[in-house]
Design a protein around this motif. Structure first.
Motif, PDB file in Angstrom:
ATOM      1  N   GLN B 207     -80.371  18.456  72.742  1.00 19.22           N
ATOM      2  CA  GLN B 207     -79.025  17.896  72.915  1.00 19.22           C
ATOM      3  C   GLN B 207     -78.103  18.291  71.766  1.00 19.22           C
ATOM      4  O   GLN B 207     -76.919  18.587  71.984  1.00 19.22           O
ATOM      5  CB  GLN B 207     -79.096  16.373  73.048  1.00 19.22           C
ATOM      6  N   ILE B 208     -78.655  18.314  70.578  1.00 22.71           N
ATOM      7  CA  ILE B 208     -77.851  18.727  69.421  1.00 22.71           C
ATOM      8  C   ILE B 208     -77.403  20.174  69.604  1.00 22.71           C
ATOM      9  O   ILE B 208     -76.241  20.520  69.375  1.00 22.71           O
ATOM     10  CB  ILE B 208     -78.659  18.565  68.111  1.00 22.71           C
ATOM     11  N   HIS B 209     -78.327  20.992  70.071  1.00 19.51           N
ATOM     12  CA  HIS B 209     -78.006  22.393  70.299  1.00 19.51           C
ATOM     13  C   HIS B 209     -76.900  22.533  71.342  1.00 19.51           C
ATOM     14  O   HIS B 209     -75.932  23.277  71.166  1.00 19.51           O
ATOM     15  CB  HIS B 209     -79.262  23.150  70.745  1.00 19.51           C
ATOM     16  N   ASN B 210     -77.014  21.790  72.430  1.00 18.75           N
ATOM     17  CA  ASN B 210     -75.991  21.851  73.493  1.00 18.75           C
ATOM     18  C   ASN B 210     -74.621  21.433  72.970  1.00 18.75           C
ATOM     19  O   ASN B 210     -73.619  22.094  73.232  1.00 18.75           O
ATOM     20  CB  ASN B 210     -76.373  20.923  74.653  1.00 18.75           C
ATOM     21  N   GLU B 211     -74.613  20.326  72.242  1.00 11.44           N
ATOM     22  CA  GLU B 211     -73.359  19.805  71.714  1.00 11.44           C
ATOM     23  C   GLU B 211     -72.754  20.807  70.731  1.00 11.44           C
ATOM     24  O   GLU B 211     -71.544  21.055  70.737  1.00 11.44           O
ATOM     25  CB  GLU B 211     -73.648  18.462  71.011  1.00 11.44           C
ATOM     26  N   ALA B 212     -73.595  21.401  69.907  1.00 14.77           N
ATOM     27  CA  ALA B 212     -73.124  22.371  68.914  1.00 14.77           C
ATOM     28  C   ALA B 212     -72.528  23.596  69.601  1.00 14.77           C
ATOM     29  O   ALA B 212     -71.484  24.109  69.197  1.00 14.77           O
ATOM     30  CB  ALA B 212     -74.266  22.780  67.989  1.00 14.77           C
ATOM     31  N   THR B 213     -73.197  24.040  70.654  1.00 18.89           N
ATOM     32  CA  THR B 213     -72.694  25.206  71.377  1.00 18.89           C
ATOM     33  C   THR B 213     -71.349  24.876  72.031  1.00 18.89           C
ATOM     34  O   THR B 213     -70.405  25.671  71.985  1.00 18.89           O
ATOM     35  CB  THR B 213     -73.693  25.631  72.471  1.00 18.89           C
ATOM     36  N   ALA B 214     -71.275  23.688  72.634  1.00 22.85           N
ATOM     37  CA  ALA B 214     -70.045  23.291  73.326  1.00 22.85           C
ATOM     38  C   ALA B 214     -68.868  23.184  72.355  1.00 22.85           C
ATOM     39  O   ALA B 214     -67.734  23.523  72.693  1.00 22.85           O
ATOM     40  CB  ALA B 214     -70.264  21.960  74.036  1.00 22.85           C
ATOM     41  N   ASN B 215     -69.141  22.713  71.123  1.00 23.54           N
ATOM     42  CA  ASN B 215     -68.051  22.525  70.163  1.00 23.54           C
ATOM     43  C   ASN B 215     -67.862  23.698  69.214  1.00 23.54           C
ATOM     44  O   ASN B 215     -67.001  23.660  68.349  1.00 23.54           O
ATOM     45  CB  ASN B 215     -68.310  21.261  69.333  1.00 23.54           C
ATOM     46  N   GLY B 216     -68.707  24.700  69.371  1.00 23.08           N
ATOM     47  CA  GLY B 216     -68.595  25.869  68.504  1.00 23.08           C
ATOM     48  C   GLY B 216     -68.989  25.610  67.058  1.00 23.08           C
ATOM     49  O   GLY B 216     -68.505  26.273  66.151  1.00 23.08           O
ATOM     50  N   TRP B 217     -69.880  24.619  66.838  1.00 22.55           N
ATOM     51  CA  TRP B 217     -70.333  24.363  65.466  1.00 22.55           C
ATOM     52  C   TRP B 217     -71.389  25.380  65.056  1.00 22.55           C
ATOM     53  O   TRP B 217     -72.291  25.681  65.829  1.00 22.55           O
ATOM     54  CB  TRP B 217     -70.968  22.977  65.342  1.00 22.55           C
ATOM     55  N   GLN B 218     -71.314  25.854  63.825  1.00 22.34           N
ATOM     56  CA  GLN B 218     -72.383  26.684  63.283  1.00 22.34           C
ATOM     57  C   GLN B 218     -73.408  25.787  62.609  1.00 22.34           C
ATOM     58  O   GLN B 218     -74.575  26.116  62.521  1.00 22.34           O
ATOM     59  CB  GLN B 218     -71.823  27.658  62.224  1.00 22.34           C
ATOM     60  N   MET B 219     -72.869  24.674  62.091  1.00 22.28           N
ATOM     61  CA  MET B 219     -73.690  23.771  61.316  1.00 22.28           C
ATOM     62  C   MET B 219     -73.480  22.346  61.817  1.00 22.28           C
ATOM     63  O   MET B 219     -72.340  21.956  62.062  1.00 22.28           O
ATOM     64  CB  MET B 219     -73.286  23.877  59.841  1.00 22.28           C
TER      65      MET B 219
END
Lengths: 211, 240
Positions: B207-219
């Protein structure tokens, strides 16, 4: 121990070395005297026929590996050689190289064993779980194996793969057919040695239609 | 082509070490290993690694196992055509175990430990003196001392499965999602909330990975994650 002998044999379409090993063990359990003649007789009615050199190659490898020992080394020439089984390692024929060393198990065997154990997996997870220091398994190998097994109906897709999301799969329990790993043949068909059947064949289209 | 590094998880290491010492034990020592712990702790992953390392036979127990079904499952795993009687079949398994020297892993033993099928393990051990690894849930050691005293006495090593450490969570995150960087504070928060259950850690990482991808977070750290939910497997509380 009781005098009753337990006779076990592997089921399925076993490799040639397995048939030779079975013949050796049969003689071993019978009177302990192993001869080329005895092996030849045991394999006589089996198909496909194994060539003489195939049998003697495997015997030589077994001797080099210390599994088989010549019991009349000083016999005069033209006397048939007699062997005895020094290391009986059970029903499964040892995969032994010509020089007597044992190769590491094939990665395919590890994939097949692992997918039964770990439940639901992605290609990466399967590759990780199936890897050992001696035999690492690449993700690409796991992906290819998953693809062929799913097409043959052995795996159930839990999550369809989509861009950025790897597919997740699970073994259909009724399709664990036995301990021998189904193998991808060069012609891109999947062969299951446990049942002796080709379970998937990639359909190739002939240009201009089938003749 | 990427060649795989093995994810160094605590429980994998623990079981591997125990199986290795049982497989190479001097003949006068007993050869049983028992790993126990709550579900989701990565016991099966540890079993897979140990099985591949030693070419072990692997049986997964079912609630429905009778003695006969249990032994037939073992023979099927070995690829041996079963003989007629239970006694003969047990001899077949025992003979193959002791001759081949391959260990046998029996997973999910909690399903059979209170039943007559469990006595098969005692018989098998007595007849083969092979290396047998039992894996099950927390109650297994207690049930063994109550019901299978003879077997209980033959355990070489007890291996309690450990809750995931921060290192485990870190290793899993780096291995599964190398493209994003997850900060230690978030990993620690996740691990605390799921109480070291590796399976739920994996769900949260996903889920963290999905959220990060959706928001364009690198970190991603606790600050980025904010008050988003951490999956604990508990049903949500009713809201008044």
């Amino acid at each position: 121990m009781a005098t009753r002998k337990v006779q076990s044999a592997l089921a399925g379409d076993v490799p040639p070395r397995q048939r030779i090993w079975d013949a050796i063990r049969h003689q071993h359990l019978d009177d302990g005297i192993i001869t080329m003649q005895g092996i030849r007789i045991a394999l006589k009615h089996q198909k496909p026929r194994l060539s003489e050199s195939r049998i003697s190659d495997y015997l030589r490898a077994l001797i080099a590996g210390g599994f088989l020992v010549r019991s009349n080394p000083d016999a005069p020439l033209a006397t048939s050689a007699i062997y005895r089984l020094e290391r009986d390692v059970g029903v499964e024929a040892p995969r032994v190289r010509r020089d007597g060393t044992l190769p590491p198990p094939p990665g395919r065997e590890q994939l097949w064993r692992t997918l039964k154990i770990i439940g639901v997996f992605t290609g990466q997870q399967l590759a990780d779980a199936a890897s050992t220091p001696q035999v690492p398994v690449a993700k690409a190998t796991a992906d290819e194996y998953i693809k062929m097994l799913s097409r043959a109906g052995y795996l159930q897709t839990v999550v369809e793969p989509s861009p950025g999301v790897p597919g997740r799969y699970r073994l259909v329990p009724s399709h664990w057919t036995g301990p021998m790993a189904p193998m991808i043949r060069r012609t891109k068909e999947l062969y299951d040695p446990n049942t002796g059947a080709v379970v998937y064949r990639r359909v190739t289209k002939t240009e201009g239609g089938e003749p | 082509m990427s060649v795989n590094a093995i994810v160094p998880l605590t429980n994998v290491g623990l079981l591997t070490a125990a199986v290795a010492s049982a497989a190479h034990r001097p003949p006068e020592l007993p050869g049983l290993v028992v790993m126990y712990g709550p579900s989701g702790y990565g016991k099966s992953l540890a079993a897979a690694y140990a099985a591949n390392l030693h070419r072990a036979y692997y049986i997964q127990c079912r609630e429905s196992f009778t003695k006969k079904a249990f032994v037939i499952a073992m023979l099927r795993e070995m690829g041996i055509a079963p003989m007629k009687t239970l006694n003969d079949m047990l001899d077949q398994v025992a003979e193959q175990l002791s001759r081949s020297g391959r260990p046998m892993i029996i997973d999910d033993v909690q399903y059979i430990i209170e039943k007559s099928a469990a006595n098969i393990i005692t018989d098998l051990y007595e007849a083969s003196q092979g290396t047998i690894i039992m894996i099950g849930e927390e109650q297994v050691p207690a049930a063994m001392s109550r019901r299978l005293e003879r077997l209980h006495n033959r355990v070489l090593e007890w291996v309690p499965a450990q809750a995931a450490s921060l290192d485990d969570v870190r290793a899993l995150a780096d291995k599964s999602y190398p493209s994003i960087e997850i900060d230690d504070d978030l990993l620690e928060a996740v691990n605390d909330r799921v109480k070291g259950c590796l399976r739920r850690v994996a769900v949260n990482l996903y889920q963290i990975h999905n959220e990060a991808t959706a928001n364009g977070w690198q970190m991603v750290g606790l600050r980025e994650w904010g008050d988003r939910e951490i999956h604990t497997g508990q049903p949500p509380a009713r809201r008044g």
